[in-house]
Design a protein around this motif. Sequence first.
Motif, mmCIF file in Angstrom:
data_model
loop_
_atom_site.group_PDB
_atom_site.id
_atom_site.type_symbol
_atom_site.label_atom_id
_atom_site.label_comp_id
_atom_site.label_asym_id
_atom_site.label_seq_id
_atom_site.Cartn_x
_atom_site.Cartn_y
_atom_site.Cartn_z
ATOM 1 N N PRO A 47 26.541 40.578 47.986
ATOM 2 C CA PRO A 47 27.395 41.748 47.863
ATOM 3 C C PRO A 47 26.678 43.098 48.018
ATOM 4 O O PRO A 47 27.149 43.965 48.752
ATOM 5 N N TYR A 71 37.488 45.401 48.583
ATOM 6 C CA TYR A 71 37.987 45.635 47.226
ATOM 7 C C TYR A 71 37.537 44.508 46.324
ATOM 8 O O TYR A 71 37.378 43.369 46.774
ATOM 9 N N ASP A 72 37.380 44.798 45.025
ATOM 10 C CA ASP A 72 37.260 43.700 44.078
ATOM 11 C C ASP A 72 38.676 43.257 43.720
ATOM 12 O O ASP A 72 39.664 43.849 44.197
ATOM 13 N N GLN A 74 40.407 43.636 41.191
ATOM 14 C CA GLN A 74 41.160 44.596 40.392
ATOM 15 C C GLN A 74 41.537 45.839 41.209
ATOM 16 O O GLN A 74 42.125 46.777 40.690
ATOM 17 N N ARG A 76 39.336 47.864 42.908
ATOM 18 C CA ARG A 76 38.280 48.873 43.026
ATOM 19 C C ARG A 76 37.627 48.768 44.397
ATOM 20 O O ARG A 76 37.334 47.680 44.884
ATOM 21 N N MET A 78 34.791 48.666 46.756
ATOM 22 C CA MET A 78 33.376 48.324 46.663
ATOM 23 C C MET A 78 32.601 48.849 47.874
ATOM 24 O O MET A 78 31.405 49.121 47.779
ATOM 25 N N ASN A 90 39.497 53.115 42.003
ATOM 26 C CA ASN A 90 40.445 52.015 41.953
ATOM 27 C C ASN A 90 41.659 52.391 42.802
ATOM 28 O O ASN A 90 42.297 53.402 42.569
ATOM 29 N N GLN A 139 40.097 36.892 51.317
ATOM 30 C CA GLN A 139 39.341 36.845 50.071
ATOM 31 C C GLN A 139 38.101 35.998 50.274
ATOM 32 O O GLN A 139 38.150 34.902 50.832
ATOM 33 N N LEU A 142 34.785 36.935 44.920
ATOM 34 C CA LEU A 142 35.400 37.939 44.049
ATOM 35 C C LEU A 142 35.873 39.186 44.793
ATOM 36 O O LEU A 142 36.231 40.189 44.162
ATOM 37 N N TYR A 143 35.905 39.126 46.123
ATOM 38 C CA TYR A 143 36.202 40.319 46.923
ATOM 39 C C TYR A 143 37.264 40.032 47.984
ATOM 40 O O TYR A 143 37.410 38.906 48.448
#
Length: 151
Positions: A47, A71-72, A74, A76, A78, A90, A139, A142-143
Amino acid sequence: MKFLLPIFAALLLSLTTVNARAAEHGTAEEAIALINKTAAYLIDEGPERTFFEVSNPRGRFTYRDLYVVIYDLQGRIMAHGMTPRLVGLNAMEYRDDDDKQFVREMIERAAKGQTGPVDYKWVHPQTQRLHAKSAYFRQVGLYVITAGIYK
């Protein structure tokens, strides 16, 4: 007749510029290829290095008017290939001109294994005009890696 030559030349130049701009738009296939290239890099390099590379507007993850945003889960940001100053914000509640929460939709659909497109309206970075846009996404861990085409 001599006075018409500069007018004709200016008209020809403006038409050439319009056609060149249209040719600069990335395609859905190119956006998906850019996402897949980014995904492979994320898997191979991790990452931190990927976020750094993606956030370089002149780097390997931009092509014509295509750029990657990561994005993560949630929402946000990245990494952002066009506007690196947005990293860390975010975007889950971002809305387009029609009040569509396009980031939320991408993340929710990616969590279900979908890859796009999500259609929304956004300002084109080169023309600074509002355009229809279709974002593709994937996806990876986690991203969520995204790239969109302007129409």
